[in-house]
Design an enzyme around this catalytic site. Structure first.
Site, mmCIF file in Angstrom:
data_model
loop_
_atom_site.group_PDB
_atom_site.id
_atom_site.type_symbol
_atom_site.label_atom_id
_atom_site.label_comp_id
_atom_site.label_asym_id
_atom_site.label_seq_id
_atom_site.Cartn_x
_atom_site.Cartn_y
_atom_site.Cartn_z
ATOM 1 N N PRO A 181 -104.368 92.002 52.768
ATOM 2 C CA PRO A 181 -103.567 92.241 51.862
ATOM 3 C C PRO A 181 -103.238 94.081 52.175
ATOM 4 O O PRO A 181 -103.732 94.533 51.859
ATOM 5 C CB PRO A 181 -103.832 92.142 50.553
ATOM 6 N N ASP B 129 -107.046 98.449 53.625
ATOM 7 C CA ASP B 129 -107.269 96.637 53.118
ATOM 8 C C ASP B 129 -107.080 97.517 50.956
ATOM 9 O O ASP B 129 -107.271 97.863 50.628
ATOM 10 C CB ASP B 129 -108.214 96.733 53.154
ATOM 11 N N HIS B 130 -106.194 96.318 50.447
ATOM 12 C CA HIS B 130 -105.924 96.446 49.157
ATOM 13 C C HIS B 130 -107.421 95.681 48.641
ATOM 14 O O HIS B 130 -107.029 96.138 47.187
ATOM 15 C CB HIS B 130 -104.593 95.702 48.880
ATOM 16 N N ARG B 131 -107.460 95.184 49.314
ATOM 17 C CA ARG B 131 -108.773 94.561 48.030
ATOM 18 C C ARG B 131 -109.590 95.278 47.850
ATOM 19 O O ARG B 131 -110.730 95.188 46.947
ATOM 20 C CB ARG B 131 -109.283 93.375 49.097
ATOM 21 N N LEU B 132 -109.860 96.152 48.178
ATOM 22 C CA LEU B 132 -110.780 96.952 48.498
ATOM 23 C C LEU B 132 -110.442 98.397 48.058
ATOM 24 O O LEU B 132 -110.751 99.411 47.284
ATOM 25 C CB LEU B 132 -111.428 97.686 50.073
#
Lengths: 477, 368
Positions: free
Chosen positions: A275, A449-452
């Site tokens: 994402p 990286d939107h997860r991080l």
């Protein structure tokens, strides 16, 4: 006279029915349309009326028995004239006309009963339209012995009736395009290319595909210009048949390989798995540009490329030190934080997009980094970047400036959590101490990286990169 | 919205300022003819259903229970008013002089249709649900143009449909055209309560007649089991329709039989419901009234019964002797002149049909 009433198809295309209950017994006298039996089909419970009058001679099925449509159901002997003169006389006249057909039916239809009824015949029941007729056959078709082909049939006067437009299509060759088997888009294509579908159909029977039409047009080659429709010039709509953007086929299929293929795989994987989130910031990099001018004059930097990219690289390393999260790889259950920066630098090359990596970029001093970037970009431009040089990146830069662009939302290289995008350096009006002054302005941004990395982390990191570019003196600490 | 009713199920007549005068003006001949139409239609229905059960018809679509609405409306119209029927308007067809034999031809698959639409001002049966309403609108637009070109007649166009077809897009389009162009269209909706197995309550939360308001024209609801009210309503509204004011007549009735012979209504509706409608039978209430008012006596009724019985016998004989439709006709009637594509397909089918193995005892055995 004995008549047999065969099980009809009382639905639409039913093949069998179960006998539920008999309403008559042997010896009963029935009138036309008297209900004699109740049957159940796949669709419904139905009462069957008899088509003729007389005395019931035999019930040919047990209750609970399932019969195929067309099977004999009940036999009825015509009673004396006093029992049903009206119906009886009707049937006599009818049966006389229909005798041959009925005999055939009786032969095949009631072999089990053994009575002399093959010679007998009566009207309606035996030649039931549906029950023992076409529907029963259709339900269990005989096997086919050969395939069937669709061959064009000539029709007298066809050519005269053909519409004018189609005449033009076939260019009067006497082949009817109406029957060139193809789809409307292909017909339209043929019209544009000036291909006579009829001609094509004659040469290759079967369905005409887009490729067939294109091949035909291509093979004809020079014809298109010399003798074809193109030479005829535009029509009344200013439409010139066959004119394309440039010389060559209308469409061509290009094989995907090499860098293109590699890029496609990587960006697809990354775009699908990660994402992405992107942020941007316009930055006054006038001081960086001043510093760059100084370094360019410095003999230690002779032969090296001292571009804004060098300072962006330094700024990223500086900002990564303060924002460890951006320099990491996501592994679902865990993520690995890197205590080093392997800096990827996206480069447009004749072979395509490559992202060679400067390993341990944090370990270089400014001049060393300039030298590394210079060497890396040269190898990339020469097409000499090795696959090994593209491995292991942790953070990347894409420089949109040479393309004249200000910003973009790049796709992350697989395994990386941040890619910084920088735009062109432009002289712009800028407010400094309430004065509008011309400054060198560049947009700094990138994808994360939107997860991080939340927007906050991304923002802080981009702000730090921008801060360094605004105040390159920060690099001294 | 109570349906307009003149004749109650018990055969009593209710006076009505607007509609009753139309009935009082009728002579015995017309009143009797309406009964004859209904009785004939019913006898035809029974015979045709039997013929289907005996394998002599591919299918039959009974109009059982709907005779009054059909008869009343068609009687009130002029002979030159063009009717676009569904596949269930047997009483209307008979009234227009189409013979029972002609009616059966299509259902025996012995022809695409059995009559000349122009001769009877009665189009062929439309099996495609609702499609006839667009044909009707097109016909009405044609009339309008004829009139603009100086033709004097002012016939109207009847588009028949049922409650089921009211959900079809075609019907909506037709009504929009009728409204936009001011067409002389009479939408005759026979609400027989069931679209095969879907009850009318599912299709419409309001009386179907009210849909007319959405298109900007008038809608009227009539007891479709009351032949007199159906006559009067049609007679009263037809002149307005002729002037280019489309109208809906919703005849509230009940399909006493199956949707078609391929349907089993006991699977989706209760016998109580059917019984309640049996008590509202259109023919018996009319017979009661005719006799009570002295328009007909028992002798006359027996006469009609005998006629109907003869008709049934004739019909049976005629149906049996009808030749089946040659498959080639399917192709030959598509275009007026030979057409290469059609000829090609015809040849293909012929070849296909000829391509089956001979039926032998051996293959017979294998199948079992």
């Amino acid at each position: 006279m004995v008549g047999t009433f065969n099980l009809p198809d009382v639905g639409e295309g039913l093949t069998e029915a179960e006998v539920i209950s008999w309403k008559v017994t042997v010896g009963d006298v029935v009138e036309v349309n008297d209900v004699v039996v109740e049957i159940e089909t796949a669709k419904s419970l139905v009462e069957l009326p008899v088509p003729f009058a007389g005395e019931v001679r035999e019930l040919l099925a047990e209750e609970g028995e399932t019969l195929e449509v067309g099977s004999p159901l009940i036999r009825i002997a015509e009673a004396g004239s006093e029992d049903g003169p009206e119906a009886g006389s009707d049937q006599k006249s009818d049966s006389q006309e229909k005798k041959p057909a009925e005999r055939k039916q009786a032969d095949s239809g009631s072999s089990g009963s053994g009575s002399p009824e093959s010679g007998s015949s009566d009207s309606g029941g035996d030649k039931a339209l549906v029950g023992s007729g076409p529907k029963a056959d259709a339900a269990k078709r005989r096997p086919r012995t050969r395939p069937t082909t669709l061959d064009l049939v000539d029709v007298p006067g066809d050519a005269q009736r053909r519409p004018a437009r189609r005449d033009a299509e076939s260019q009067g060759r006497g082949v009817v395009d109406v029957l060139a088997r193809t789809t409307p888009p292909v017909r339209a294509l043929a019209r544009r290319l000036g291909v006579a579908l009829g001609e094509l159909a004659a040469a290759a029977p079967g369905r005409i595909s887009r490729e067939d039409v294109e091949r035909f047009a291509r093979d004809r080659g020079g014809d298109v210009r010399a003798g074809g429709r193109r030479a005829a010039g535009p029509d009344e709509h200013g439409f010139t048949a066959g004119r394309l953007l440039r010389e060559g086929p209308r469409e061509e299929e290009v094989e995907v390989r090499g860098v293109r293929k590699h890029t496609a795989i990587n960006v697809t994987r990354s775009a699908q798995e990660v994402p992405h989130v992107s942020v941007f910031r316009e930055t006054d990099i006038t001081r960086t540009m001043e510093l760059r001018a100084v370094l360019r004059e410095d003999s230690r930097y002779e032969g090296l490329s001292v571009s804004p990219l060098l300072f962006v690289a330094k700024a990223i390393i500086w900002a990564a030190r303060r924002n460890p999260q951006v320099n990491a790889t996501w592994h679902d259950e865990t993520y690995s934080l890197k205590n080093y920066v392997n800096l990827g630098i996206a480069a447009a090359t004749p072979r395509g997009l490559v992202v060679p990596v400067i390993e341990d970029a944090q370990a270089y001093d400014t001049r060393g980094l300039a030298a590394a970037i210079t060497a890396l970009t040269k190898r990339a431009r020469d097409g000499k970047t090795s696959p090994a040089e593209m491995q292991g990146g942790t953070v990347s830069i894409t420089n949109l400036g040479p393309l004249g662009l200000d910003g973009g939302t790049p796709i992350l290289p697989p395994g990386q959590a941040a890619i910084v995008a920088v735009g062109a350096v432009r002289r712009k009006p800028w407010v400094v101490d309430d004065q509008i002054v011309p400054r060198d302005v560049m947009t700094v941004g990138g994808s994360f990286d939107h997860r991080l990395i939340d927007g906050e982390h991304a923002g802080r990191f981009v702000a730090d990169v921008a801060r360094v570019l605004e105040q390159p003196g920060l690099l001294l600490d | 919205m109570q349906p307009i009713q003149l004749l109650a199920p018990d055969g009593s007549f209710a006076e009505d300022e607007v509609y009753a005068p139309y009935i009082r003006a009728l002579g015995d001949d017309v009143l009797r003819e309406m009964y004859r139409s209904m009785a004939t239609a019913r006898r035809l229905d029974n015979e045709a259903t039997s013929l289907q059960r005996q394998g002599q018809l591919e299918l039959w679509v009974p109009c059982l229970g709907q005779e009054a609405g059909q008869t009343g409306v068609i009687t009130a119209l002029r002979e030159d008013d063009m009717v676009f029927p569904t596949y269930r308007e047997h009483a209307m067809a008979l009234h227009r002089g189409i013979t029972p034999e002609e009616l059966l031809r299509q259902f025996r698959a012995a022809g695409h249709s059995g009559w000349d639409p122009l001769e009877h001002s009665f189009n062929v049966y439309s099996v495609v649900l609702g499609a006839q309403t667009l044909h009707a609108a097109g016909w009405a637009m044609g009339l309008q143009r004829d009139q603009a070109a100086g033709r004097a007649e002012d016939e109207l166009v009847v588009a028949c449909l049922g409650d089921g077809a009211s959900s079809q897009g075609d019907v909506h389009e037709s009504m929009v055209f009728a409204s936009s162009y001011g067409l002389p269209m009479l939408y005759f909706i026979q609400n027989n309560h069931w679209a095969i197995s879907v009850p009318v309550a599912t299709q419409s939360k309001h009386p179907l007649a009210l849909r007319a308001h959405g298109y900007g024209f008038e809608g009227v609801r009539v007891d479709g089991n009351d032949v007199l009210a159906s006559f009067a309503v049609a007679a009263h509204h037809a002149p307005q329709v002729r002037e280019g004011n489309p109208q809906i007549i919703e005849a509230v009735t009940y399909r006493m039989g199956a949707h078609t012979t391929a349907d089993d209504p006991t699977k989706y509706r209760t016998s109580e419901e059917v019984e309640s409608w049996k008590a509202k039978d259109p023919i018996s209430r009319y017979a009661t009234w005719l006799e009570a008012e002295g328009h007909a006596d028992s002798g006359w009724f027996s006469e009609v019964d005998a006629e109907a019985k003869d008709l049934a016998a004739d019909l049976r004989r005629a149906a049996m002797s009808m030749e089946g439709l040659e498959l080639e006709r399917v192709f030959d009637t598509v275009y007026a002149e030979p057409h290469r594509q059609i000829e090609t397909e015809k040849a293909w089918l012929k070849d296909f049909e000829a391509g089956f193995a001979e039926q032998t005892g051996e293959t017979e055995g294998e199948r079992r």
